[in-house]
Design a protein around this motif. Structure first.
Motif, mmCIF file in Angstrom:
data_model
loop_
_atom_site.group_PDB
_atom_site.id
_atom_site.type_symbol
_atom_site.label_atom_id
_atom_site.label_comp_id
_atom_site.label_asym_id
_atom_site.label_seq_id
_atom_site.Cartn_x
_atom_site.Cartn_y
_atom_site.Cartn_z
ATOM 1 N N UNK A 175 -21.312 -45.490 -33.425
ATOM 2 C CA UNK A 175 -20.177 -45.507 -34.341
ATOM 3 C C UNK A 175 -19.504 -44.145 -34.374
ATOM 4 N N UNK A 176 -18.173 -44.157 -34.351
ATOM 5 C CA UNK A 176 -17.396 -42.935 -34.572
ATOM 6 C C UNK A 176 -16.724 -43.080 -35.937
ATOM 7 N N UNK B 55 -15.972 -48.775 -28.035
ATOM 8 C CA UNK B 55 -16.600 -47.921 -29.023
ATOM 9 C C UNK B 55 -16.184 -48.401 -30.413
ATOM 10 N N UNK B 56 -17.156 -48.484 -31.308
ATOM 11 C CA UNK B 56 -16.864 -48.901 -32.683
ATOM 12 C C UNK B 56 -16.362 -47.695 -33.473
ATOM 13 N N UNK B 57 -15.252 -47.883 -34.173
ATOM 14 C CA UNK B 57 -14.691 -46.803 -34.978
ATOM 15 C C UNK B 57 -14.379 -47.302 -36.380
ATOM 16 N N UNK B 58 -14.484 -46.392 -37.335
ATOM 17 C CA UNK B 58 -14.134 -46.707 -38.717
ATOM 18 C C UNK B 58 -13.690 -45.414 -39.376
ATOM 19 N N UNK B 59 -12.690 -45.514 -40.226
ATOM 20 C CA UNK B 59 -12.120 -44.332 -40.832
ATOM 21 C C UNK B 59 -12.412 -44.181 -42.306
ATOM 22 N N UNK B 60 -12.311 -42.948 -42.756
ATOM 23 C CA UNK B 60 -12.297 -42.599 -44.173
ATOM 24 C C UNK B 60 -11.006 -41.829 -44.371
ATOM 25 N N UNK B 61 -10.166 -42.331 -45.249
ATOM 26 C CA UNK B 61 -8.869 -41.712 -45.471
ATOM 27 C C UNK B 61 -8.634 -41.523 -46.953
ATOM 28 N N UNK B 62 -7.542 -40.909 -47.290
ATOM 29 C CA UNK B 62 -7.199 -40.667 -48.687
ATOM 30 C C UNK B 62 -6.410 -39.381 -48.784
ATOM 31 N N UNK B 63 -5.911 -39.102 -49.982
ATOM 32 C CA UNK B 63 -5.138 -37.895 -50.207
ATOM 33 C C UNK B 63 -6.065 -36.698 -50.341
ATOM 34 N N UNK C 123 -6.658 -48.044 -37.093
ATOM 35 C CA UNK C 123 -8.062 -48.456 -37.166
ATOM 36 C C UNK C 123 -8.427 -48.815 -38.608
ATOM 37 N N UNK C 124 -9.512 -49.584 -38.791
ATOM 38 C CA UNK C 124 -9.933 -49.947 -40.155
ATOM 39 C C UNK C 124 -10.467 -48.721 -40.893
ATOM 40 N N UNK C 125 -10.217 -48.703 -42.212
ATOM 41 C CA UNK C 125 -10.558 -47.529 -43.012
ATOM 42 C C UNK C 125 -11.063 -47.910 -44.397
ATOM 43 N N UNK C 126 -11.802 -46.977 -44.986
ATOM 44 C CA UNK C 126 -12.124 -46.980 -46.408
ATOM 45 C C UNK C 126 -11.297 -45.847 -47.013
#
Length: 163
Positions: A96-97, A1-9, A107-110
């Motif tokens: 995509x998740x 499964x393809x995963x991609x993150x969005x992170x931040x404070x 995992x990779x993130x923006x």
């Protein structure tokens, strides 16, 4: 499964970016699911409702189903919070998740960044952050997008995961 993150404070724009990315990517014909980490207590159920009464009575899991949606609630009752990898196994297959939060997972993130919060960037010390979406110009060793450039960020994420 393809995963991609969005992170931040906190208050960096993560949820708004997630919402826009889901709209943009599903609009291109891809299927998307999301996982969001919460640092606080939350509830999707309401006192007095049948499903809430089942949980209060001691049920470990409650599935609430209708013709419009299904909700599966699991009471941890003191057990450890599940790892992201375990939660991903619960999802039906999609293209995509997108994952909101989970800063420390691999995992990779923006990274979403708003200057007004006064928080330092996470990206300089975290190689899993592959790009930054910011409301101010930044000089970094990885791509920087305008926080509102949903199309550009979506193009980047889809390219990163091979879609």
């Amino acid at each position: 499964m393809r995963i991609y993150g969005v992170t931040g404070w906190k208050n960096a724009g993560k949820t708004g970016l997630m919402e826009r990315l889901v709209t943009e990517i599903t609009g291109r014909g891809f299927t998307v699911s999301t996982v969001k980490h919460a640092h606080h207590t939350f509830d999707v159920d309401h006192p007095g409702k049948d499903s809430h009464r089942h949980r209060v009575a001691g049920a470990s899991e409650v599935i609430l189903s209708s013709r419009n949606r299904v909700a599966h609630m699991t009471e941890l009752r003191g057990d450890a919070e599940p790892q992201l990898s375990d939660l991903l196994l619960r999802l039906a297959p999609v293209d995509l998740v997108l994952i909101e939060g989970y800063k420390r997972d691999n995992h990779p993130k923006v990274e979403a960044h708003r200057a007004e919060t006064g928080n330092d960037l996470i990206a300089p010390g975290d190689p899993t952050i592959r790009a930054v979406a910011s409301d101010v110009p930044l000089e970094l060793d990885r791509p920087v997008f305008d926080l509102n450039d949903t199309k550009g960020i979506a193009d980047f994420v889809l390219s990163e995961v091979g879609l």
